[in-house]
Design an enzyme around this catalytic site. Structure first.
Site, PDB file in Angstrom:
ATOM      1  N   ARG A 160       0.818  -1.204   0.000  1.00  6.00           N
ATOM      2  CA  ARG A 160       0.000   0.000   0.000  1.00  6.00           C
ATOM      3  C   ARG A 160       0.854   1.257   0.000  1.00  6.00           C
ATOM      4  NH1 ARG A 160      -4.558  -0.576   3.901  1.00  6.00           N
ATOM      5  NH2 ARG A 160      -5.455  -1.372   1.973  1.00  6.00           N
ATOM      6  N   TYR A 161       1.970   1.191   0.697  1.00  8.64           N
ATOM      7  CA  TYR A 161       2.851   2.347   0.833  1.00  8.64           C
ATOM      8  C   TYR A 161       4.053   2.184  -0.100  1.00  8.64           C
ATOM      9  CZ  TYR A 161       0.233   3.230   5.159  1.00  8.64           C
ATOM     10  OH  TYR A 161      -0.745   3.472   6.087  1.00  8.64           O
ATOM     11  N   ARG A 164       7.329  -0.034   1.674  1.00  7.03           N
ATOM     12  CA  ARG A 164       7.201  -1.146   2.610  1.00  7.03           C
ATOM     13  C   ARG A 164       5.967  -1.993   2.300  1.00  7.03           C
ATOM     14  NH1 ARG A 164       5.590   3.630   4.272  1.00  7.03           N
ATOM     15  NH2 ARG A 164       4.155   3.999   5.986  1.00  7.03           N
ATOM     16  N   CYS A 173      -3.759 -17.796  14.673  1.00  7.02           N
ATOM     17  CA  CYS A 173      -3.392 -17.051  15.882  1.00  7.02           C
ATOM     18  C   CYS A 173      -3.582 -17.965  17.092  1.00  7.02           C
ATOM     19  CB  CYS A 173      -4.290 -15.837  16.081  1.00  7.02           C
ATOM     20  SG  CYS A 173      -3.952 -14.480  14.966  1.00  7.02           S
ATOM     21  N   CYS A 177      -8.815 -12.164  18.634  1.00  5.42           N
ATOM     22  CA  CYS A 177      -9.399 -10.945  19.191  1.00  5.42           C
ATOM     23  C   CYS A 177     -10.728 -10.699  18.486  1.00  5.42           C
ATOM     24  CB  CYS A 177      -8.483  -9.753  18.948  1.00  5.42           C
ATOM     25  SG  CYS A 177      -6.791 -10.044  19.460  1.00  5.42           S
ATOM     26  N   CYS A 180     -10.879  -8.246  15.416  1.00  7.54           N
ATOM     27  CA  CYS A 180      -9.754  -8.426  14.486  1.00  7.54           C
ATOM     28  C   CYS A 180      -9.995  -7.761  13.132  1.00  7.54           C
ATOM     29  CB  CYS A 180      -9.506  -9.912  14.278  1.00  7.54           C
ATOM     30  SG  CYS A 180      -8.224 -10.237  13.047  1.00  7.54           S
ATOM     31  N   ARG A 182      -8.324  -8.351  10.468  1.00 12.07           N
ATOM     32  CA  ARG A 182      -8.202  -9.333   9.387  1.00 12.07           C
ATOM     33  C   ARG A 182      -9.058 -10.563   9.634  1.00 12.07           C
ATOM     34  NH1 ARG A 182      -3.042  -7.399   9.577  1.00 12.07           N
ATOM     35  NH2 ARG A 182      -2.977  -5.659   8.124  1.00 12.07           N
ATOM     36  N   ASP A 342     -11.493  -0.623  13.476  1.00 11.94           N
ATOM     37  CA  ASP A 342     -11.871  -0.738  12.068  1.00 11.94           C
ATOM     38  C   ASP A 342     -13.320  -1.212  11.918  1.00 11.94           C
ATOM     39  OD1 ASP A 342      -9.501   0.151  10.911  1.00 11.94           O
ATOM     40  OD2 ASP A 342      -8.563  -1.827  11.099  1.00 11.94           O
ATOM     41  N   ASP A 379      -7.209   3.884  10.264  1.00 14.27           N
ATOM     42  CA  ASP A 379      -6.822   3.225   9.021  1.00 14.27           C
ATOM     43  C   ASP A 379      -8.018   3.449   8.094  1.00 14.27           C
ATOM     44  OD1 ASP A 379      -5.133   1.833   7.335  1.00 14.27           O
ATOM     45  OD2 ASP A 379      -4.682   0.287   8.834  1.00 14.27           O
ATOM     46  N   LYS A 386      -3.026   4.591   7.049  1.00 11.75           N
ATOM     47  CA  LYS A 386      -3.189   5.143   8.393  1.00 11.75           C
ATOM     48  C   LYS A 386      -3.112   6.666   8.350  1.00 11.75           C
ATOM     49  CE  LYS A 386      -0.977   1.093  10.413  1.00 11.75           C
ATOM     50  NZ  LYS A 386      -0.660   0.420   9.129  1.00 11.75           N
TER      51      LYS A 386
HETATM   52  C1  LIG Z   1       0.209  -0.482   8.981  1.00 13.49           C
HETATM   53  C2  LIG Z   1       0.695  -0.908   7.678  1.00 13.49           C
HETATM   54  C3  LIG Z   1       2.051  -0.770   7.338  1.00 13.49           C
HETATM   55  C4  LIG Z   1       3.071  -0.175   8.274  1.00 13.49           C
HETATM   56  O1  LIG Z   1       2.789   1.164   8.554  1.00 13.49           O
HETATM   57  P1  LIG Z   1       3.774   2.015   9.473  1.00 13.49           P
HETATM   58  O2  LIG Z   1       3.072   3.318   9.659  1.00 13.49           O
HETATM   59  O3  LIG Z   1       5.066   2.150   8.717  1.00 13.49           O
HETATM   60  O4  LIG Z   1       3.972   1.267  10.748  1.00 13.49           O
HETATM   61  C5  LIG Z   1       2.434  -1.185   6.082  1.00 13.49           C
HETATM   62  N1  LIG Z   1       1.538  -1.692   5.198  1.00 13.49           N
HETATM   63  C6  LIG Z   1       0.245  -1.818   5.502  1.00 13.49           C
HETATM   64  C7  LIG Z   1      -0.682  -2.364   4.478  1.00 13.49           C
HETATM   65  C8  LIG Z   1      -0.227  -1.439   6.747  1.00 13.49           C
HETATM   66  O5  LIG Z   1      -1.529  -1.594   7.054  1.00 13.49           O
END
Ligand SMILES: *Cc1c(COP(=O)(O)O)cnc(C)c1O
Length: 418
Positions: A160-161, A164, A173, A177, A180, A182, A342, A379, A386
Site C-alpha cells: 500500500r505504501y 514497505r 493465531c 481478538c 480483528c 483481518r 476498524d 486506518d 493510516k
Molecule cells: C500499517 C501498515 C504498514 C506499516 O505502517 P507504518 O506506519 O510504517 O507502521 C504497512 N503496510 C500496511 C498495508 C499497513 O496496514
C-alpha cells in the site's frame, strides 16, 4: 502500490485451504514439534495463581507442559462448554455456538488463567470471548474494510505504501481478538499454517521490487510458526539486499508468553535489525509472564513498539492508557499506535467516537513522558492507509508567525520572521 488493472489475487491461497492438517484446529507440524520442544520450556516464570488454576482445570498437567507453548496451543480452549467449566455458568457473555465462517473462538489456557485472576466483568473478557452483539453487522461495516485485496499484487502481500509491504505469513493465531481487522483472512486455511511454497511467491515479489526496504511480517500471528519456519522466512528476507528492516506484528507476548523462548530470541538476533509491534489492550495484560517475554525480546536487541485498538468499555479512558503506556515503557515497549476500531462486521459495540481518541492523546501529551504518547490513527476505510489525528495545537498562522496552544490550553507566539 496500487495494482491498477492487474488480477487481484485472493488473500488466502487455495493451495493452503486444501492442505492437510492432522487435526484441523492445530497447525500442521505442531505434533512433531511438541516432543522436541519440551526442553525449551524450562524456567519460565509464572504467576502464583497458576498453580491453583492448573489444579482445578488441568489436574494432569505438569508445570513443564504448561510452560511449553505447543502444549498451550494444543490445549487451547475453543468451546463454550470448556469455557463454562472454567468460568462457571454465570459468565453471561458466553455465546452458544458461532455460525460457520464466523471468526472462531480460541484462547490459550494461559490467557484463561490470566482472565481467572480477575472478576468476570473485567474488560479483558470482552476482547476474546464472543458477545452476542458481534452477530449483528452495523452501518458501514465490511468484511475487508481496509480494501487490502485491492493492494494485493500476489497472495500474502499488501503493498500500500511506497517503500514497505505487509506480508501475511499465516492465518493462524494463538487467540482470536473479537475486533480483528483481518477476521476475513484469519482462521481460514483449514485453520492451519500456509505452505512455504506460497511464501516463496511473496518473497519473490519483494526480491523483484527494489523499492521495498521494510517488510512487516504479520498474519495471523507469525510467532505461532515454529522456529525453523520463522528462520526460513527471516533468512530469505535478510538475503535480499534492499530489505533494510524486518518487522514482526504479534500478540504472542500477551496470549502465549512462553513462546518467547531463549532459543527463539537467539535465532531472531541473527537477522537484525528486526523490530516488533506488540498488540496490547489493557495494563492488566502485563502479567509477570508477559513482562518476562517483553524483557527477553528487549534483551535480544529487538526494538519494541505497542499497537492498541481503542475499545469501548475496555480501554477508552485517559487513565487506562496512561497506566498501560507507563507499564509498557517499564518493559521497554514504546507506545506506537492507538487505532480507531476498524469497520469489521459485528464491531459496533467496541467502537468509540472519534473524539474519544483525541481526548486520550490530549490527556497524555504534556502530562506524561513523550515516549508514552502514541499516534492516534484511523486506518482509512477503502484503503487510504493510516491517517493520524491530533488535538488542535495551532491557533492561527499569519505573516508574523504562529500562535500555538500548549497542553494546558495556554497560547504562545512563535515569530516566523525577525
Ligand atoms: C500499517 C501498515 C504498514 C506499516 O505502517 P507504518 O506506519 O510504517 O507502521 C504497512 N503496510 C500496511 C498495508 C499497513 O496496514
Amino acid at each position: 502500490m496500487k495494482t491498477g488493472n492487474t488480477v487481484i489475487a485472493p488473500l488466502v491461497s487455495e493451495e493452503a485451504s486444501t492442505s492437510e492438517s492432522p487435526v484441523p484446529i492445530v497447525p500442521r507440524g505442531i505434533f512433531t514439534l511438541f516432543n522436541n520442544n519440551l526442553q525449551n520450556s524450562i524456567s519460565f516464570p509464572y504467576d502464583a495463581s497458576v498453580s491453583s488454576f492448573m489444579k482445578k482445570n488441568y489436574p494432569e498437567t505438569t508445570k513443564k507442559e504448561w510452560n511449553n507453548w505447543i502444549w498451550q496451543v494444543k490445549n487451547s480452549i475453543q468451546t463454550d462448554e470448556r469455557l463454562k467449566e472454567i468460568f462457571g455458568e454465570s459468565y453471561e457473555n458466553v455465546i452458544g455456538s458461532l455460525p460457520d465462517n464466523h471468526l472462531p473462538f480460541r484462547i490459550t489456557p494461559y490467557f484463561a488463567s490470566l482472565l481467572n485472576r480477575f472478576d468476570a466483568d473485567h474488560p479483558l473478557f470482552r476482547t476474546m470471548i464472543p458477545a452476542k452483539e458481534e452477530l449483528t453487522t452495523g452501518r458501514g461495516e465490511k468484511i475487508d474494510p481496509l480494501n487490502e485485496e485491492f493492494d494485493t499484487p500476489v497472495p500474502h502481500i499488501v503493498h500500500r505504501y511506497p517503500d514497505r509491504v505487509l506480508f501475511t505469513v499465516t492465518g493462524f493465531c494463538a487467540a482470536y481478538c473479537r475486533y480483528c481487522t483481518r477476521s476475513h483472512m484469519v482462521a481460514k486455511d483449514n485453520k492451519s499454517h500456509v505452505s512455504s511454497q506460497s511464501w516463496d511467491v511473496a518473497i519473490d515479489y519483494i526480491r523483484k521490487h527494489k523499492e521495498i526496504r521494510d517488510v512487516l511480517i504479520s498474519g495471523g500471528d507469525p510467532l505461532t510458526l515454529s522456529d525453523t519456519r520463522l528462520e526460513y522466512l527471516l533468512s530469505q528476507l535478510r538475503a535480499i539486499p534492499h530489505v533494510e528492516i524486518i518487522r514482526i506484528g504479534t500478540k504472542i507476548p500477551v496470549v502465549l508468553p512462553m513462546r518467547i523462548t531463549n532459543a527463539l530470541v537467539k535465532m531472531i538476533k541473527k537477522y537484525h535489525p528486526v523490530m516488533m509491534s506488540l498488540h496490547f489492550s489493557h495494563f492488566d495484560e502485563l502479567s509477570i509472564e508477559t513482562k518476562e517475554a517483553c524483557n527477553r525480546l528487549a534483551d535480544g536487541g529487538i526494538p519494541l513498539g505497542s499497537q492498541c485498538v481503542l475499545l469501548k468499555g475496555v480501554n477508552d479512558s485517559v487513565e487506562t492508557f496512561k497506566k498501560l503506556n507507563h507499564e509498557l515503557l517499564k518493559v521497554r515497549v514504546r507506545p506506537y499506535y492507538i487505532y480507531q476500531c476498524d469497520l469489521i462486521p459485528g464491531s459496533a459495540h467496541f467502537r468509540t467516537e472519534i473524539k474519544k481518541g483525541l481526548e486520550i492523546i490530549k490527556g497524555l501529551r504534556g502530562y506524561t513522558t513523550g515516549y508514552a504518547v502514541p499516534h492516534f490513527v484511523i486506518d482509512a476505510p477503502g484503503g487510504g492507509g493510516k491517517i493520524p489525528l491530533l488535538p488542535e495545537s495551532i491557533k492561527c498562522v499569519d505573516e508574523n508567525g504562529i500562535t500555538l496552544i500548549n497542553y494546558e490550553g495556554k497560547e504562545y507566539f512563535y515569530p516566523e520572521k525577525t
